[in-house]
Design a protein around this motif. Structure first.
Motif, PDB file in Angstrom:
ATOM      1  N   GLN A  81       8.115  60.527  41.171  1.00  8.42           N
ATOM      2  CA  GLN A  81       8.386  61.927  41.647  1.00  8.42           C
ATOM      3  C   GLN A  81       9.377  61.607  43.057  1.00  8.42           C
ATOM      4  OE1 GLN A  81       8.651  64.508  39.504  1.00  8.42           O
ATOM      5  NE2 GLN A  81       8.250  62.882  38.165  1.00  8.42           N
ATOM      6  N   TRP A  82       9.620  60.330  43.194  1.00  8.82           N
ATOM      7  CA  TRP A  82      10.623  60.863  44.442  1.00  8.82           C
ATOM      8  C   TRP A  82      12.203  60.570  44.346  1.00  8.82           C
ATOM      9  CZ3 TRP A  82       9.735  62.590  49.815  1.00  8.82           C
ATOM     10  CH2 TRP A  82       8.584  62.994  49.842  1.00  8.82           C
ATOM     11  N   LYS A  83      12.767  61.078  43.415  1.00 11.59           N
ATOM     12  CA  LYS A  83      14.038  60.632  42.860  1.00 11.59           C
ATOM     13  C   LYS A  83      14.725  62.502  43.062  1.00 11.59           C
ATOM     14  CE  LYS A  83      12.467  57.083  39.751  1.00 11.59           C
ATOM     15  NZ  LYS A  83      12.395  56.794  38.891  1.00 11.59           N
ATOM     16  N   VAL A  84      16.099  62.196  42.376  1.00 11.37           N
ATOM     17  CA  VAL A  84      16.916  63.882  42.710  1.00 11.37           C
ATOM     18  C   VAL A  84      16.548  64.144  41.023  1.00 11.37           C
ATOM     19  CG1 VAL A  84      18.324  63.524  43.766  1.00 11.37           C
ATOM     20  CG2 VAL A  84      18.824  62.451  41.168  1.00 11.37           C
ATOM     21  N   GLN A  85      16.999  65.036  40.403  1.00  8.15           N
ATOM     22  CA  GLN A  85      16.376  65.494  38.875  1.00  8.15           C
ATOM     23  C   GLN A  85      17.355  65.294  37.266  1.00  8.15           C
ATOM     24  OE1 GLN A  85      17.357  69.964  39.670  1.00  8.15           O
ATOM     25  NE2 GLN A  85      14.962  70.196  40.539  1.00  8.15           N
ATOM     26  N   LYS A  86      19.104  64.764  38.537  1.00  4.05           N
ATOM     27  CA  LYS A  86      19.368  64.214  37.204  1.00  4.05           C
ATOM     28  C   LYS A  86      18.350  62.784  36.933  1.00  4.05           C
ATOM     29  CE  LYS A  86      24.169  62.150  36.727  1.00  4.05           C
ATOM     30  NZ  LYS A  86      25.159  62.000  37.939  1.00  4.05           N
ATOM     31  N   ASP A  87      17.647  62.111  37.890  1.00  5.99           N
ATOM     32  CA  ASP A  87      16.727  60.594  37.946  1.00  5.99           C
ATOM     33  C   ASP A  87      15.919  60.828  37.292  1.00  5.99           C
ATOM     34  OD1 ASP A  87      18.890  59.434  38.108  1.00  5.99           O
ATOM     35  OD2 ASP A  87      18.599  59.012  40.484  1.00  5.99           O
ATOM     36  N   ASN A  88      15.455  61.644  36.605  1.00  2.00           N
ATOM     37  CA  ASN A  88      14.048  63.039  36.769  1.00  2.00           C
ATOM     38  C   ASN A  88      12.851  62.524  37.698  1.00  2.00           C
ATOM     39  OD1 ASN A  88      14.294  62.618  33.519  1.00  2.00           O
ATOM     40  ND2 ASN A  88      14.329  60.334  33.518  1.00  2.00           N
ATOM     41  N   GLY A  89      13.704  62.836  38.814  1.00  7.34           N
ATOM     42  CA  GLY A  89      12.359  63.484  40.085  1.00  7.34           C
ATOM     43  C   GLY A  89      12.532  64.710  40.386  1.00  7.34           C
ATOM     44  N   ARG A  90      11.953  64.838  41.557  1.00  2.00           N
ATOM     45  CA  ARG A  90      11.465  66.701  41.470  1.00  2.00           C
ATOM     46  C   ARG A  90      12.450  66.874  42.647  1.00  2.00           C
ATOM     47  NH1 ARG A  90       6.593  68.762  44.202  1.00  2.00           N
ATOM     48  NH2 ARG A  90       7.430  70.708  45.282  1.00  2.00           N
ATOM     49  N   TYR A  92      15.435  68.281  44.150  1.00  2.00           N
ATOM     50  CA  TYR A  92      17.505  69.062  43.104  1.00  2.00           C
ATOM     51  C   TYR A  92      18.073  68.455  44.160  1.00  2.00           C
ATOM     52  CZ  TYR A  92      17.968  72.762  47.030  1.00  2.00           C
ATOM     53  OH  TYR A  92      18.236  73.671  48.554  1.00  2.00           O
ATOM     54  N   TYR A  93      20.151  68.545  43.788  1.00  2.00           N
ATOM     55  CA  TYR A  93      20.754  68.009  44.231  1.00  2.00           C
ATOM     56  C   TYR A  93      21.624  69.126  43.705  1.00  2.00           C
ATOM     57  CZ  TYR A  93      22.315  66.515  39.262  1.00  2.00           C
ATOM     58  OH  TYR A  93      22.095  66.243  38.251  1.00  2.00           O
ATOM     59  N   ARG A  94      23.189  68.807  44.641  1.00  2.00           N
ATOM     60  CA  ARG A  94      24.318  69.517  44.250  1.00  2.00           C
ATOM     61  C   ARG A  94      25.181  68.509  43.067  1.00  2.00           C
ATOM     62  NH1 ARG A  94      23.970  72.657  50.073  1.00  2.00           N
ATOM     63  NH2 ARG A  94      21.669  73.971  49.552  1.00  2.00           N
ATOM     64  N   ALA A  95      26.156  69.467  42.438  1.00  2.00           N
ATOM     65  CA  ALA A  95      26.350  68.696  41.700  1.00  2.00           C
ATOM     66  C   ALA A  95      28.148  67.899  41.872  1.00  2.00           C
ATOM     67  CB  ALA A  95      27.548  69.741  40.878  1.00  2.00           C
ATOM     68  N   GLY A  96      28.096  66.386  42.066  1.00  2.00           N
ATOM     69  CA  GLY A  96      29.357  65.917  42.401  1.00  2.00           C
ATOM     70  C   GLY A  96      29.144  64.903  43.359  1.00  2.00           C
ATOM     71  N   ALA A  97      27.488  65.544  44.054  1.00  2.00           N
ATOM     72  CA  ALA A  97      27.224  64.716  45.359  1.00  2.00           C
ATOM     73  C   ALA A  97      25.725  64.326  45.410  1.00  2.00           C
ATOM     74  CB  ALA A  97      27.298  65.280  46.577  1.00  2.00           C
ATOM     75  N   THR A  98      25.489  63.383  44.028  1.00  2.00           N
ATOM     76  CA  THR A  98      23.984  63.142  44.562  1.00  2.00           C
ATOM     77  C   THR A  98      23.509  61.271  45.232  1.00  2.00           C
ATOM     78  OG1 THR A  98      25.080  61.407  42.181  1.00  2.00           O
ATOM     79  CG2 THR A  98      24.139  63.441  41.816  1.00  2.00           C
ATOM     80  N   ILE A  99      25.263  60.522  46.225  1.00  2.00           N
ATOM     81  CA  ILE A  99      24.157  59.529  46.401  1.00  2.00           C
ATOM     82  C   ILE A  99      23.999  60.170  47.691  1.00  2.00           C
ATOM     83  CG2 ILE A  99      25.709  57.448  47.506  1.00  2.00           C
ATOM     84  CD1 ILE A  99      26.986  57.110  45.926  1.00  2.00           C
ATOM     85  N   SER A 100      24.482  60.794  48.576  1.00  2.00           N
ATOM     86  CA  SER A 100      23.524  61.574  49.983  1.00  2.00           C
ATOM     87  C   SER A 100      22.579  60.758  49.539  1.00  2.00           C
ATOM     88  CB  SER A 100      24.358  62.620  50.366  1.00  2.00           C
ATOM     89  OG  SER A 100      25.747  61.904  50.124  1.00  2.00           O
ATOM     90  N   PRO A 101      21.569  62.244  48.693  1.00  2.00           N
ATOM     91  CA  PRO A 101      20.339  63.004  48.577  1.00  2.00           C
ATOM     92  C   PRO A 101      19.431  61.846  47.901  1.00  2.00           C
ATOM     93  CG  PRO A 101      22.254  63.665  46.689  1.00  2.00           C
ATOM     94  CD  PRO A 101      22.884  63.360  48.214  1.00  2.00           C
ATOM     95  N   ARG A 102      20.212  60.775  47.374  1.00  2.00           N
ATOM     96  CA  ARG A 102      18.840  59.842  47.458  1.00  2.00           C
ATOM     97  C   ARG A 102      18.554  59.201  48.171  1.00  2.00           C
ATOM     98  NH1 ARG A 102      23.199  58.770  42.031  1.00  2.00           N
ATOM     99  NH2 ARG A 102      21.910  59.647  39.803  1.00  2.00           N
ATOM    100  N   ALA A 103      20.167  58.784  48.992  1.00  2.00           N
ATOM    101  CA  ALA A 103      19.397  57.387  50.176  1.00  2.00           C
ATOM    102  C   ALA A 103      18.181  58.405  51.007  1.00  2.00           C
ATOM    103  CB  ALA A 103      21.086  57.428  50.825  1.00  2.00           C
ATOM    104  N   VAL A 104      18.665  59.871  51.293  1.00  2.00           N
ATOM    105  CA  VAL A 104      17.716  60.146  51.817  1.00  2.00           C
ATOM    106  C   VAL A 104      16.238  60.393  51.582  1.00  2.00           C
ATOM    107  CG1 VAL A 104      17.083  62.432  52.779  1.00  2.00           C
ATOM    108  CG2 VAL A 104      19.533  61.117  53.050  1.00  2.00           C
TER     109      VAL A 104
END
Length: 214
Positions: free
Chosen positions: A167-176, A178-190
């Motif tokens: 579950q250590w992923k953004v919701q877009k990748d079926n994880g737990r 949340y992220y903000r539209a248009g910017a998934t690389i930064s949260p994925r890395a963190v």
């Protein structure tokens, strides 16, 4: 020629007469103000650490109980990093780990992560990044425009029983997370970097607390 030489010598002597006392004065000022500068830097460092390790977690000198680690790929570190160790009544309480997400959108994202002895995250803060202003920089508490619920705070109080590895992923990748539209690389890395640091702390906690401080 001799007159010019004498004039140059006189000018050099005058300059020397000013330079030596001035250099000495600077050295004295530096010596006298150094303790105050160091105290100010220490206070700022401690205040930042308290954002991820609340004061009620420890009663030791957090800045003195420090372990210097060699380069640790598990923490994204290619250079030495520091672990600040919190203890209460002489017993291990929590750690503050320096970690790096090497795969941010604009390069490395440096962070510090507080983790209790039993493996619960007490806080995550971004120390340095170059993510796109107004887009991916919401990972940084100071720059997140959502002051009611900043993105970085969703790590607080999480641990393995609550969040399994999958579950250590953004919701877009079926994880737990949340992220903000248009910017998934930064949260994925963190998210990936925090997950790795959490595993590292869990696997090495007794060793980390048992090593001699720097």
């Amino acid at each position: 020629m001799n007159a010019a030489f004498r004039s140059s010598r006189k000018l050099a002597a005058i300059l020397l007469a000013f330079v030596i006392p001035f250099t000495g004065l600077l050295a004295v000022v530096h010596y006298l103000t150094l303790p105050a500068i160091e105290a100010s830097l220490a206070a700022a460092r401690l205040a930042f650490l308290n954002e991820v390790l609340p004061k009620n977690y420890y009663d030791n000198d957090l800045l003195a109980d420090v372990l210097v680690l060699p380069p640790m790929p598990e923490l994204g570190q290619t250079d030495e990093s520091r672990v600040y160790r919190a203890r209460r009544d002489g017993q291990p309480a929590a750690l503050a780990l320096e970690a790096i997400a090497p795969d941010g959108y604009a390069g490395k994202i440096r962070m510090i992560i507080g983790i209790t002895y039993d493996g619960t995250i007490t806080g995550v803060r971004i120390m340095e990044h170059r993510e796109t202003p107004g887009l991916g920089d919401y990972i940084d508490l100071k720059k997140d425009k959502n002051k009611e619920y900043p993105w970085i705070l969703q790590f607080d109080d999480l641990n393995y029983p609550i969040v399994p590895d999958s579950q250590w992923k953004v919701q877009k990748d079926n994880g737990r997370f949340y992220y903000r539209a248009g910017a998934t690389i930064s949260p994925r890395a963190v998210i990936t970097a925090v997950h790795r640091a959490l595993r590292f702390a869990a696997l090495n906690r007794d060793k980390l607390f048992g090593e001699e401080a720097e």
